[in-house]
Motif scaffolding. Structure first.
Motif, mmCIF file in Angstrom:
data_model
loop_
_atom_site.group_PDB
_atom_site.id
_atom_site.type_symbol
_atom_site.label_atom_id
_atom_site.label_comp_id
_atom_site.label_asym_id
_atom_site.label_seq_id
_atom_site.Cartn_x
_atom_site.Cartn_y
_atom_site.Cartn_z
ATOM 1 N N SER A 27 9.247 -10.893 0.725
ATOM 2 C CA SER A 27 9.437 -11.265 2.128
ATOM 3 C C SER A 27 10.365 -10.289 2.830
ATOM 4 C CB SER A 27 10.034 -12.672 2.225
ATOM 5 O OG SER A 27 9.315 -13.557 1.423
ATOM 6 N N SER A 28 11.479 -9.926 2.168
ATOM 7 C CA SER A 28 12.414 -9.059 2.882
ATOM 8 C C SER A 28 11.854 -7.658 3.020
ATOM 9 C CB SER A 28 13.787 -9.064 2.219
ATOM 10 O OG SER A 28 13.681 -8.624 0.909
ATOM 11 N N ALA A 29 11.044 -7.212 2.042
ATOM 12 C CA ALA A 29 10.457 -5.874 2.152
ATOM 13 C C ALA A 29 9.457 -5.817 3.305
ATOM 14 C CB ALA A 29 9.792 -5.486 0.844
ATOM 15 N N ILE A 30 8.721 -6.891 3.475
ATOM 16 C CA ILE A 30 7.690 -6.902 4.514
ATOM 17 C C ILE A 30 8.304 -6.933 5.913
ATOM 18 C CG2 ILE A 30 6.209 -8.659 5.559
ATOM 19 C CD1 ILE A 30 4.510 -8.580 3.260
ATOM 20 N N PHE A 31 9.428 -7.632 6.030
ATOM 21 C CA PHE A 31 9.978 -7.812 7.366
ATOM 22 C C PHE A 31 10.910 -6.684 7.805
ATOM 23 C CE2 PHE A 31 8.366 -12.045 6.602
ATOM 24 C CZ PHE A 31 7.805 -12.342 7.826
ATOM 25 N N ILE A 32 11.114 -5.671 6.962
ATOM 26 C CA ILE A 32 11.870 -4.535 7.472
ATOM 27 C C ILE A 32 11.001 -3.721 8.429
ATOM 28 C CG2 ILE A 32 13.325 -4.345 5.414
ATOM 29 C CD1 ILE A 32 11.715 -1.715 4.883
ATOM 30 N N ASN A 33 9.751 -4.103 8.582
ATOM 31 C CA ASN A 33 8.855 -3.511 9.549
ATOM 32 C C ASN A 33 8.696 -1.998 9.381
ATOM 33 O OD1 ASN A 33 7.118 -3.482 11.687
ATOM 34 N ND2 ASN A 33 8.755 -3.272 13.221
ATOM 35 N N PRO A 34 8.226 -1.587 8.219
ATOM 36 C CA PRO A 34 8.081 -0.144 7.974
ATOM 37 C C PRO A 34 6.843 0.424 8.662
ATOM 38 C CG PRO A 34 7.317 -1.375 6.081
ATOM 39 C CD PRO A 34 7.774 -2.390 7.084
ATOM 40 N N ASP A 35 6.865 1.727 8.919
ATOM 41 C CA ASP A 35 5.677 2.393 9.445
ATOM 42 C C ASP A 35 4.731 2.744 8.311
ATOM 43 O OD1 ASP A 35 6.710 2.563 12.178
ATOM 44 O OD2 ASP A 35 8.198 3.868 11.252
ATOM 45 N N ILE A 36 5.354 3.053 7.160
ATOM 46 C CA ILE A 36 4.567 3.347 5.977
ATOM 47 C C ILE A 36 5.083 2.418 4.886
ATOM 48 C CG2 ILE A 36 3.923 5.089 4.283
ATOM 49 C CD1 ILE A 36 4.635 7.207 6.370
ATOM 50 N N LEU A 37 4.187 1.674 4.312
ATOM 51 C CA LEU A 37 4.612 0.721 3.289
ATOM 52 C C LEU A 37 4.097 1.196 1.940
ATOM 53 C CD1 LEU A 37 5.972 -2.026 2.818
ATOM 54 C CD2 LEU A 37 3.785 -3.120 3.299
ATOM 55 N N LEU A 38 5.013 1.361 0.978
ATOM 56 C CA LEU A 38 4.614 1.780 -0.359
ATOM 57 C C LEU A 38 4.702 0.576 -1.287
ATOM 58 C CD1 LEU A 38 6.721 5.050 -0.731
ATOM 59 C CD2 LEU A 38 4.515 4.752 0.364
ATOM 60 N N ILE A 39 3.613 0.280 -1.947
ATOM 61 C CA ILE A 39 3.601 -0.911 -2.784
ATOM 62 C C ILE A 39 3.180 -0.537 -4.197
ATOM 63 C CG2 ILE A 39 2.655 -3.208 -3.046
ATOM 64 C CD1 ILE A 39 1.918 -3.083 -0.096
ATOM 65 N N ALA A 81 -0.868 -19.825 -4.005
ATOM 66 C CA ALA A 81 -0.713 -20.026 -2.567
ATOM 67 C C ALA A 81 0.088 -18.887 -1.941
ATOM 68 C CB ALA A 81 -0.020 -21.365 -2.314
ATOM 69 N N PHE A 82 1.149 -18.483 -2.647
ATOM 70 C CA PHE A 82 1.975 -17.405 -2.111
ATOM 71 C C PHE A 82 1.212 -16.091 -2.111
ATOM 72 C CE2 PHE A 82 5.271 -14.146 -2.103
ATOM 73 C CZ PHE A 82 6.044 -14.587 -1.058
ATOM 74 N N GLN A 83 0.411 -15.881 -3.157
ATOM 75 C CA GLN A 83 -0.394 -14.654 -3.218
ATOM 76 C C GLN A 83 -1.357 -14.567 -2.049
ATOM 77 O OE1 GLN A 83 -2.377 -13.661 -6.867
ATOM 78 N NE2 GLN A 83 -0.568 -14.210 -8.058
ATOM 79 N N LYS A 84 -1.955 -15.702 -1.746
ATOM 80 C CA LYS A 84 -2.904 -15.750 -0.638
ATOM 81 C C LYS A 84 -2.177 -15.393 0.662
ATOM 82 C CE LYS A 84 -6.611 -18.676 1.104
ATOM 83 N NZ LYS A 84 -6.038 -19.334 2.318
ATOM 84 N N LYS A 85 -0.992 -15.998 0.815
ATOM 85 C CA LYS A 85 -0.206 -15.747 2.013
ATOM 86 C C LYS A 85 0.190 -14.265 2.102
ATOM 87 C CE LYS A 85 3.958 -17.622 2.745
ATOM 88 N NZ LYS A 85 5.017 -18.628 2.936
ATOM 89 N N SER A 86 0.560 -13.693 0.934
ATOM 90 C CA SER A 86 0.959 -12.277 0.931
ATOM 91 C C SER A 86 -0.201 -11.388 1.328
ATOM 92 C CB SER A 86 1.443 -11.820 -0.451
ATOM 93 O OG SER A 86 2.091 -12.824 -1.111
ATOM 94 N N SER A 87 -1.390 -11.681 0.797
ATOM 95 C CA SER A 87 -2.475 -10.759 1.127
ATOM 96 C C SER A 87 -2.886 -10.919 2.583
ATOM 97 C CB SER A 87 -3.661 -10.903 0.169
ATOM 98 O OG SER A 87 -4.111 -12.215 0.130
ATOM 99 N N GLU A 88 -2.731 -12.117 3.131
ATOM 100 C CA GLU A 88 -2.968 -12.257 4.570
ATOM 101 C C GLU A 88 -1.967 -11.437 5.373
ATOM 102 O OE1 GLU A 88 -2.887 -16.451 5.308
ATOM 103 O OE2 GLU A 88 -4.834 -16.721 4.308
ATOM 104 N N LYS A 89 -0.720 -11.476 4.894
ATOM 105 C CA LYS A 89 0.340 -10.711 5.572
ATOM 106 C C LYS A 89 0.035 -9.214 5.516
ATOM 107 C CE LYS A 89 4.112 -10.385 7.777
ATOM 108 N NZ LYS A 89 4.262 -10.964 9.117
ATOM 109 N N MET A 90 -0.440 -8.763 4.345
ATOM 110 C CA MET A 90 -0.791 -7.347 4.193
ATOM 111 C C MET A 90 -1.897 -6.969 5.172
ATOM 112 S SD MET A 90 1.134 -6.368 1.750
ATOM 113 C CE MET A 90 0.364 -4.795 1.623
ATOM 114 N N ALA A 91 -2.878 -7.845 5.263
ATOM 115 C CA ALA A 91 -3.988 -7.574 6.182
ATOM 116 C C ALA A 91 -3.475 -7.480 7.619
ATOM 117 C CB ALA A 91 -5.041 -8.677 6.062
ATOM 118 N N GLN A 92 -2.541 -8.345 7.927
ATOM 119 C CA GLN A 92 -1.973 -8.345 9.280
ATOM 120 C C GLN A 92 -1.216 -7.041 9.547
ATOM 121 O OE1 GLN A 92 0.660 -11.707 9.890
ATOM 122 N NE2 GLN A 92 1.590 -10.627 11.624
ATOM 123 N N ILE A 93 -0.446 -6.594 8.552
ATOM 124 C CA ILE A 93 0.281 -5.323 8.694
ATOM 125 C C ILE A 93 -0.712 -4.185 8.902
ATOM 126 C CG2 ILE A 93 1.702 -3.639 7.457
ATOM 127 C CD1 ILE A 93 3.136 -5.943 6.150
#
Lengths: 255, 269
Positions: free
Chosen positions: B182-194, B204-216
């Protein structure tokens, strides 16, 4: 340097982290930072004033001036020794300006000194015949130079420790030796003339003597002290900054 | 982007002529010196001087060899390869943690790079969740006000409201991973390295994370992504690149490169 400024928040957070970790879950908390100089001073008063019959006037204030500032120096140096290696987890996994690590260690030591000063200053005024006056403000420019001096050395030792863990032990010995080569517990004028060169060449002698001039004699430090302090700052910052920036790109691989 | 070097297996190359790259590498190589008997102390170096048995031996390992690559802005780009193929080293070089031994790398100027190389690496077990989030965010150069602004969202996303003021040592590993993500996602990076971190938390959390990734991704951010999981690669990536022993073996559409990967590892599709 610009980058470092942009990371003020990081340095601040590193300092807060270290303070929290140091005092959390300890019963006496911050009192420990005061007990250390108190015990040092009590010991030296017994040893030098009562056993060795040292004749320095207002010996306790003399000791306080020396011990507080020597401790700041020693604390800066030992904290920055591990500044990079103890944060291996961060260095290897996140990119950030690594200068923040030794700088954080130095400011962590500075904050503790300022806490101690806030307690000892009124004590010295009330019990130790410290004379209040504008001249006391000279402590701050001396302090500023001492911090710059420590930053240079901090950059150097934090770099060396990455490559040689022995640096930690070396710094300990160096500090012990340095303590006795600096007029903290004895007066420079009491030193036999033959041995004076050793002590006069030590840059910490200029810093400590300047504090003593201000706090004990209400005098502005002599121009010679200023010249030596500025030289020490210049050399230490130059060597420290060059070493650190030359080797910092290898830190993540070496630790 | 025709400058793929003459590597052993010239790869099918798909590219976008638009010059707006996020990351650009030219014949980038990284070597590590492998040391046996190495210990960072003076004593062992001194002993080694007299006793051959204790002497340090060195060997050069090519972690990355002659990589030339251009990753476009807004692209989801994956790196796949076996263990030790150089994927993680490449991410560390892109993020700036490691320097290349030769060749050049350029990153879109002024970009904030968020690294999720391991979740919660900056985390200290003795600090509370809240303190860790603030410290972690400041590693990325965020100001206090910026963190204040996103903090509620971080906590909400991690679902750790009740534990946020508890020291991290009392968290389960799933909980600290959630906080890290959560904290890595919300630093609002221009380039995200995963790096291998999308398998965090329960389903459930995985599903939420991949939705978040799609949104980013939709918001136009560049995502660079390392995984062993072919399924995740196929799902997220626009292009992927196959690495083997530090060399770029193939690059292109996920389906084609994955076929190559499976052929290499001998695993059926």
């Amino acid at each position: 340097m610009k980058q470092v400024l942009a990371y003020r928040q990081l340095i601040k957070n590193l300092v807060i982290k270290d303070l929290k970790l140091k005092y959390r879950d300890s019963v006496f908390g911050f009192l420990w930072s005061l007990l250390n100089p108190v015990f040092m001073i009590v010991t030296y008063v017994i040893a030098f004033k009562y056993i060795m019959k040292a004749s320095a006037p207002n010996y306790v204030l003399f000791l306080l001036a020396g011990v507080l500032h020597w401790n700041l120096f020693a604390q800066c140096l030992s904290a920055s020794t591990g500044a990079v290696v103890d944060n291996a987890g961060l260095v290897k996994k996140v990119y950030f300006p690594l200068e923040a690590l030794p700088l954080g260690a130095i400011f962590f030591s500075l904050v503790q000194y300022l806490f101690a000063l806030a307690v000892f200053f009124p004590v010295a005024l009330i019990f130790l015949h410290l004379r209040l006056g504008w001249v006391l403000l000279w402590v701050f420019p001396i302090l500023f130079l001492q911090i710059l001096f420590s930053i240079g050395l901090g950059f150097l030792v934090s770099t060396v420790t990455v490559f040689y863990r022995d640096a930690k032990h070396f710094v300990e010995i160096f500090l012990m030796l340095g303590f006795w080569l600096t007029p903290v517990v004895y007066q420079f004028t009491d030193v036999p003339v033959k041995a004076r060169a050793w002590i006069a060449d030590n840059p910490m002698t200029d810093f400590i003597s300047s504090y003593q001039a201000v706090l004990l004699h209400n005098q502005t430090p002599a121009p010679l002290f200023w010249r030596n302090m500025l030289t020490a700052v210049f050399i230490s910052l130059l060597i420290g900054a060059l070493t650190f920036s030359r080797f910092k790109t290898r830190f993540a691989e070496e630790i | 982007m025709n400058n793929l070097p003459a590597s052993p297996a010239p790869a099918p190359l798909s590219f976008n002529a638009e010059p707006a790259w996020a990351v650009k590498m030219e014949s980038l190589s990284k070597t590590f010196i492998l040391r046996r008997n190495h210990s960072p102390s003076l004593k062992s170096q001194f002993v080694g001087f007299f006793h051959k048995r204790y002497r340090e031996e060195r060997e050069t390992l090519w972690a990355l060899k002659e990589i030339s690559l251009e990753i476009q802005r807004g692209e989801v780009f994956g790196f796949i390869g076996r263990n030790g193929s150089g994927k993680s080293t490449l991410l560390k070089i892109i993020s700036g943690i490691l320097e290349p031994s030769s060749g050049t790398i350029q990153v879109q100027p002024g970009a904030r790079i968020g690294t999720m190389i391991e979740l919660g690496v900056g985390f200290n077990p003795d600090l509370t969740g809240r303190e860790n989030v603030y410290l972690n965010a400041s590693l990325y150069g965020m100001s206090r006000a910026e963190v204040d602004a996103v903090f509620p969202a971080v906590v909400e996303f991690s679902e750790l409201e009740r534990f946020i003021d508890t020291p991290l040592r009392n968290y389960s590993s799933g909980m600290s991973a959630r906080l890290g993500f959560s904290s890595a996602i919300f630093i609002n990076p221009d380039i995200l390295l995963i790096d291998e971190v999308l398998s965090v938390g329960d389903e459930a959390f995985q599903k939420k994370s991949s939705e978040k990734m799609a949104q980013i991704h939709r918001s136009g951010k560049t995502i660079l992504f390392v995984s062993h999981s072919a399924a995740a690669m196929e799902e997220y990536c626009d292009r992927i690149c196959l690495l083997d022993q530090g060399r770029m073996v193939a690059i292109g559409k996920p389906a084609e490169v994955l076929k190559e990967y499976h052929r290499m590892t001998g695993v059926g599709v």
